[in-house]
Design a protein around this motif. Structure first.
Motif, PDB file in Angstrom:
ATOM      1  N   THR A 135      -8.766  -0.723  -8.829  1.00 49.51           N
ATOM      2  CA  THR A 135      -7.672   0.050  -8.736  1.00 49.51           C
ATOM      3  C   THR A 135      -7.793   1.381  -8.686  1.00 49.51           C
ATOM      4  O   THR A 135      -6.723   2.220  -9.168  1.00 49.51           O
ATOM      5  N   GLY A 136      -8.596   1.998  -8.485  1.00 46.68           N
ATOM      6  CA  GLY A 136      -8.995   3.453  -8.311  1.00 46.68           C
ATOM      7  C   GLY A 136      -8.097   3.993  -7.138  1.00 46.68           C
ATOM      8  O   GLY A 136      -7.713   3.580  -6.285  1.00 46.68           O
ATOM      9  N   ALA A 137      -8.227   5.399  -6.837  1.00 46.46           N
ATOM     10  CA  ALA A 137      -7.770   6.207  -6.184  1.00 46.46           C
ATOM     11  C   ALA A 137      -7.899   5.933  -4.796  1.00 46.46           C
ATOM     12  O   ALA A 137      -7.043   5.805  -3.821  1.00 46.46           O
ATOM     13  N   LYS A 138      -9.337   5.797  -4.351  1.00 49.34           N
ATOM     14  CA  LYS A 138      -9.736   5.129  -2.914  1.00 49.34           C
ATOM     15  C   LYS A 138      -9.173   3.745  -2.760  1.00 49.34           C
ATOM     16  O   LYS A 138      -8.600   3.834  -1.742  1.00 49.34           O
ATOM     17  N   GLN A 139      -9.103   2.945  -3.703  1.00 52.20           N
ATOM     18  CA  GLN A 139      -8.387   1.527  -3.351  1.00 52.20           C
ATOM     19  C   GLN A 139      -7.044   1.759  -2.935  1.00 52.20           C
ATOM     20  O   GLN A 139      -6.305   1.057  -2.206  1.00 52.20           O
ATOM     21  N   LYS A 140      -6.188   2.649  -3.507  1.00 58.64           N
ATOM     22  CA  LYS A 140      -4.602   2.912  -3.514  1.00 58.64           C
ATOM     23  C   LYS A 140      -4.621   3.489  -2.226  1.00 58.64           C
ATOM     24  O   LYS A 140      -3.331   3.081  -1.522  1.00 58.64           O
ATOM     25  N   LYS A 141      -5.496   4.448  -1.568  1.00 51.53           N
ATOM     26  CA  LYS A 141      -5.335   5.073  -0.483  1.00 51.53           C
ATOM     27  C   LYS A 141      -5.755   4.027   0.535  1.00 51.53           C
ATOM     28  O   LYS A 141      -4.755   4.000   1.694  1.00 51.53           O
ATOM     29  N   LEU A 142      -6.485   3.058   0.502  1.00 47.48           N
ATOM     30  CA  LEU A 142      -7.055   2.112   1.485  1.00 47.48           C
ATOM     31  C   LEU A 142      -5.765   1.227   1.783  1.00 47.48           C
ATOM     32  O   LEU A 142      -5.368   0.833   2.787  1.00 47.48           O
ATOM     33  N   ALA A 143      -5.107   0.870   0.343  1.00 51.89           N
ATOM     34  CA  ALA A 143      -3.874   0.079   0.698  1.00 51.89           C
ATOM     35  C   ALA A 143      -2.767   0.544   1.382  1.00 51.89           C
ATOM     36  O   ALA A 143      -2.093  -0.338   2.222  1.00 51.89           O
ATOM     37  N   LYS A 144      -2.382   1.905   1.103  1.00 54.73           N
ATOM     38  CA  LYS A 144      -1.504   2.716   2.106  1.00 54.73           C
ATOM     39  C   LYS A 144      -1.826   2.516   3.579  1.00 54.73           C
ATOM     40  O   LYS A 144      -0.892   2.432   4.524  1.00 54.73           O
ATOM     41  N   LEU A 145      -3.106   2.618   3.640  1.00 52.01           N
ATOM     42  CA  LEU A 145      -3.546   2.794   5.181  1.00 52.01           C
ATOM     43  C   LEU A 145      -3.493   1.279   5.679  1.00 52.01           C
ATOM     44  O   LEU A 145      -2.922   1.013   6.867  1.00 52.01           O
ATOM     45  N   TRP A 146      -3.805   0.258   5.038  1.00 49.08           N
ATOM     46  CA  TRP A 146      -3.467  -1.087   5.480  1.00 49.08           C
ATOM     47  C   TRP A 146      -2.201  -1.321   5.660  1.00 49.08           C
ATOM     48  O   TRP A 146      -1.568  -1.879   7.016  1.00 49.08           O
ATOM     49  N   GLU A 147      -1.165  -0.971   4.894  1.00 45.03           N
ATOM     50  CA  GLU A 147       0.008  -1.032   5.046  1.00 45.03           C
ATOM     51  C   GLU A 147       0.733  -0.472   6.150  1.00 45.03           C
ATOM     52  O   GLU A 147       1.547  -0.792   7.058  1.00 45.03           O
ATOM     53  N   GLN A 148       0.174   0.774   6.464  1.00 45.05           N
ATOM     54  CA  GLN A 148       0.713   1.587   7.792  1.00 45.05           C
ATOM     55  C   GLN A 148       0.060   1.106   8.830  1.00 45.05           C
ATOM     56  O   GLN A 148       0.793   0.810  10.060  1.00 45.05           O
ATOM     57  N   LEU A 149      -1.090   0.485   9.140  1.00 42.76           N
ATOM     58  CA  LEU A 149      -1.631  -0.207  10.183  1.00 42.76           C
ATOM     59  C   LEU A 149      -0.748  -1.601  10.302  1.00 42.76           C
ATOM     60  O   LEU A 149      -0.482  -1.958  11.765  1.00 42.76           O
ATOM     61  N   PHE A 150      -0.332  -2.214   9.303  1.00 42.80           N
ATOM     62  CA  PHE A 150       0.408  -3.335   9.419  1.00 42.80           C
ATOM     63  C   PHE A 150       1.692  -2.872  10.236  1.00 42.80           C
ATOM     64  O   PHE A 150       2.290  -3.765  11.057  1.00 42.80           O
ATOM     65  N   LYS A 151       2.358  -1.973   9.682  1.00 37.87           N
ATOM     66  CA  LYS A 151       3.587  -1.485  10.477  1.00 37.87           C
ATOM     67  C   LYS A 151       3.420  -0.963  11.773  1.00 37.87           C
ATOM     68  O   LYS A 151       4.174  -1.379  12.622  1.00 37.87           O
TER      69      LYS A 151
END
Length: 364
Positions: free
Chosen positions: A111-127
């Motif tokens: 749940t670190g900062a890196k994982q939160k950044k990756l989650a946002k990038l995946w979300e944007q990629l899905f969009k």
């Protein structure tokens, strides 16, 4: 020049398998967040799969440096090391984006900062992917229709033996569990993605309930993507999933439902990335199943429970009786397991493909 190399790596990963993913700034930023330029250059020379002798001859690195590089990339989830089924020789493989890299990135539940950044990038990629589909709907749907399904729906156990004398079919979840001596459990990467995006599971389904088996499980356990559990623990996890109305999906070697199972996901409609991609109009539902829901019209009281729970909107009410749209039914058994009147059962159809085009979503 460096940007070209990142795009080249993205194309190589796409060739490793899985559905198409847009190669854009979002994807490149995701890769840059995961690996450094030294690892980039290593992976650019890495073919889809290599044994250790091929790796030793291909890379100009001493043994210690080579081991360090491989171990780092395995820990990230960029490559796997799994013994060959025929020779037992260790084979190193480049991981696809989906399924593959997304899962490994989130399977540890970090749940670190890196994982939160990756989650946002995946979300944007899905969009981004959904937008491409909206603009090119017919082309994308036809491409998916001509490709093989990547998963198989496994019906809920209690519903696949309506008569005691029937021989239990291969699709029974318990039989899959009994096949394997090594079983791993990991965080559900879809639910964890939602947690990282502050959009948690609407039914609060368990986070640790994705199962892996055999050689795949051993790799996941060795790399701390999963922890080893007993068959009894695995069955308890599946029972809990069934009680919550989750959908069992299994993944197979080479996507072939007649080959060994690799993993079972227990999917909720609010988090499962495959289902979310379908609902958002990004990609169709394309799966193997061997069952179809059948309604006993005499017992059905038209309460509508099955309509609310069906993930594929495959059930309607006509004259206060549930009617199953057979072309949309994926045979998951959620309706049968939750029918208060026990008016629904699963009937075996033999292995069949179900293809449901994603709904058309406006580009405006």
């Amino acid at each position: 020049m460096t940007d070209k190399l990142w795009h080249q790596l993205a194309r190589s990963i796409l060739k490793a398998g899985g559905p198409p993913v847009p190669i854009n700034d979002t994807l490149i930023e995701l890769l840059k967040t995961l690996i450094n330029e030294e690892q980039l250059k290593f992976l650019l020379k890495f073919r889809k799969s290599l044994n250790r002798d091929q790796i030793n001859s291909k890379f100009d690195l001493d043994e210690a440096s080579l081991n360090k590089m491989l171990n780092e990339l395995m820990h990230i989830g960029m490559i796997t090391a799994i013994p060959s089924r025929t020779t037992g020789e260790m084979v190193y493989r480049l991981v696809a984006f989906l399924p593959g890299l997304l899962e490994f990135i989130l399977m540890r539940g970090e749940t670190g900062a890196k994982q939160k950044k990756l989650a946002k990038l995946w979300e944007q990629l899905f969009k981004d992917e959904a937008e491409i589909t909206r603009i090119n709907y017919d082309i994308v749907m036809n491409a998916f229709k001509n490709a093989p399904p990547i998963d198989r729906v496994i019906p809920i156990e209690q519903q696949i033996e309506p008569h005691e004398e029937l021989t239990l079919p291969e699709e029974e979840v318990r039989k899959i569990i009994e096949k394997f001596d090594i079983i791993g459990v990991s965080h559900c990467y879809c639910r964890h993605l939602k947690d990282l995006l502050n959009d948690p599971c609407k039914i609060n389904a368990p986070r640790q309930n994705c199962l892996s088996f055999g050689r795949t499980a051993k790799f996941a356990i060795d790399q701390s993507f999963a922890k080893k559990i007993s068959k009894e623990e695995a069955l308890k996890i599946l029972k809990e999933a069934e009680d919550l109305g989750l959908i069992h999906k299994t993944f197979h070697v080479k996507g072939d439902p007649f080959m060994e199972e690799l993993a079972i996901c227990n999917c909720c409609t609010c988090c499962c990335q495959n289902l979310q991609a379908f609902y958002s109009g990004s990609s169709p539902t394309h799966t193997y199943t061997s069952y179809i829901a059948h309604v006993n019209e005499v017992d059905c009281v038209g309460c509508g429970t099955c309509l609310e729970l069906c993930p594929m909107d495959a059930i309607d009410l006509e004259d206060a009786t549930a009617i199953v749209n057979e072309e949309r039914c994926i045979g998951c058994g959620v309706c049968a397991n939750n029918c208060p009147e026990e008016a629904i059962e699963l009937q075996r159809t033999g292995l069949r493909k179900v293809f449901i085009p994603a709904p058309k979503v406006s580009t405006s």
